[in-house]
Design an enzyme around this catalytic site. Sequence first.
Site, PDB file in Angstrom:
ATOM      1  N   LYS A   1       0.832  -1.204   0.000  1.00 19.84           N
ATOM      2  CA  LYS A   1       0.000   0.000   0.000  1.00 19.84           C
ATOM      3  C   LYS A   1       0.880   1.274   0.000  1.00 19.84           C
ATOM      4  O   LYS A   1       2.074   1.217   0.282  1.00 19.84           O
ATOM      5  CB  LYS A   1      -0.923  -0.008   1.216  1.00 19.84           C
ATOM      6  CG  LYS A   1      -1.896  -1.212   1.232  1.00 19.84           C
ATOM      7  CD  LYS A   1      -2.805  -1.269   0.019  1.00 19.84           C
ATOM      8  CE  LYS A   1      -4.116  -2.012   0.216  1.00 19.84           C
ATOM      9  NZ  LYS A   1      -4.057  -3.476   0.253  1.00 19.84           N
TER      10      LYS A   1
HETATM   11  C1  LIG Z   1      -5.399  -4.430   0.778  1.00 20.46           C
HETATM   12  C2  LIG Z   1      -6.876  -4.288   0.794  1.00 20.46           C
HETATM   13  C3  LIG Z   1      -7.655  -4.702   1.873  1.00 20.46           C
HETATM   14  C4  LIG Z   1      -7.102  -5.522   2.992  1.00 20.46           C
HETATM   15  O1  LIG Z   1      -6.078  -4.914   3.672  1.00 20.46           O
HETATM   16  P1  LIG Z   1      -5.259  -5.724   4.790  1.00 20.46           P
HETATM   17  O2  LIG Z   1      -4.531  -4.644   5.532  1.00 20.46           O
HETATM   18  O3  LIG Z   1      -4.332  -6.653   4.052  1.00 20.46           O
HETATM   19  O4  LIG Z   1      -6.219  -6.450   5.632  1.00 20.46           O
HETATM   20  C5  LIG Z   1      -9.012  -4.402   1.883  1.00 20.46           C
HETATM   21  N1  LIG Z   1      -9.586  -3.758   0.852  1.00 20.46           N
HETATM   22  C6  LIG Z   1      -8.881  -3.383  -0.232  1.00 20.46           C
HETATM   23  C7  LIG Z   1      -9.589  -2.654  -1.328  1.00 20.46           C
HETATM   24  C8  LIG Z   1      -7.513  -3.654  -0.299  1.00 20.46           C
HETATM   25  O5  LIG Z   1      -6.826  -3.326  -1.405  1.00 20.46           O
END
Ligand SMILES: *Cc1c(COP(=O)(O)O)cnc(C)c1O
Length: 388
Positions: free
Chosen positions: A183
């Site tokens: 992210k």
């Molecule tokens: C990455 C992601 C998640 C989950 O995030 P985590 O921190 O891995 O639990 C949820 N929604 C979207 C749209 C994502 O891209």
Amino acid sequence: MQVPFFRHSLDAGDANKIAAVLATPFLTSAGVGKEVERQLAEYFSVPHALLVNSWTNGAVATLLALGVGPGDEVIVPAMTFIATANVVELLGAKAVIVDVEPDTQLIGFEAVRRALTPRTRCVVPVHLYGAMVDVAALRREALSDRPDVAILEDAAHCFEGRLNGDRPGAHSDAAVFSFYATKNVTCGEGGAIVTRRDDLRDALVQTRLHGMSAGAADRFNAGRYRHWDMARLGAKANLPDLLAALLPDQIRDVEAQLAKREDLIQRYKQGIASPAVRWPAEPAGGVHARHLAVIHVPGAARDEALEILSAAGIGATVNYRAIHTLTYYKDKYGYAPDDFPTARAWGDGAISLPLFPSLTRVEQDYVIQVVNERIAPLAEAAAVAAAA
Ligand SMILES: *Cc1c(COP(=O)(O)O)cnc(C)c1O
């Protein structure tokens, strides 16, 4: 040439931040995490920010705090990462999937309105790829006669995004962010919840940590032991300071990194010239968080395009195949692929290209060249065949 899908920006210098936490007596959530929460509350202009150990656990804690459970329904878009729907199912509630808009691929307001039932407790708009759903308009246009329905923003792609001057959290009950490894802001695994609601914040303090009435550190801080109670069920969702320590500098620097991402997206858009390669439309009046660079080719060409990219040494991935086409949701609810045709068609043709601030011009030019010389002809032939 090898071009990775993602390259993070943490380095050996960041090890010092973890070492500083190791020198403190309490390794979990006590020190630097509280500072990061203040930093986040200021960045998002909200009274409350709570760090969590993932988006997923943060969303579970939020749904628990909202009282969502068996018999309840939560509306989610078909074009998203599975976690958006999984958190609902994990709580024994039903993830009610709806289609997205053909231009933006963002959740359809009319589709939300049609999916409402007396059991609906919450809607989860997803700011897909970093483009913001107009949450104020969602409330106004789809939920005006349902003040009992909460809005939880999936802002995993949208740390830096803004719409009409507002950041995530401005018009919803809560927005949840992810600091997962790929992210825009990352500590490997992590996340945050922001909310303007004092009552929700008070509930979240408990649902984030076992349902306990006082955090582990607070129990010892008083100098003498204090009993805690458990009045509601909670998850284990707090972020340890060992990871939180990696966040403050990234948050301070995030707008500068966004400018690099924006520049890269504009170079992709100018460089990739083919009528058969599409980009999602972007909502007007917004600042896009530029989390992912997603192009779309006709579905018949997509998987071969992925093969070509990987053979050329380019990291590419798919965000996402529509969730109702995946076995769990397909089997549980009996969905056919075309129940949500827009999400299905987008998911059949989506390709995510490398996008990260340290992507060099040479690397990006190579990706653009491979797309133009090898993917575009394939996509154009597939478009002609589909039209015939
Ligand atoms: C990455 C992601 C998640 C989950 O995030 P985590 O921190 O891995 O639990 C949820 N929604 C979207 C749209 C994502 O891209």
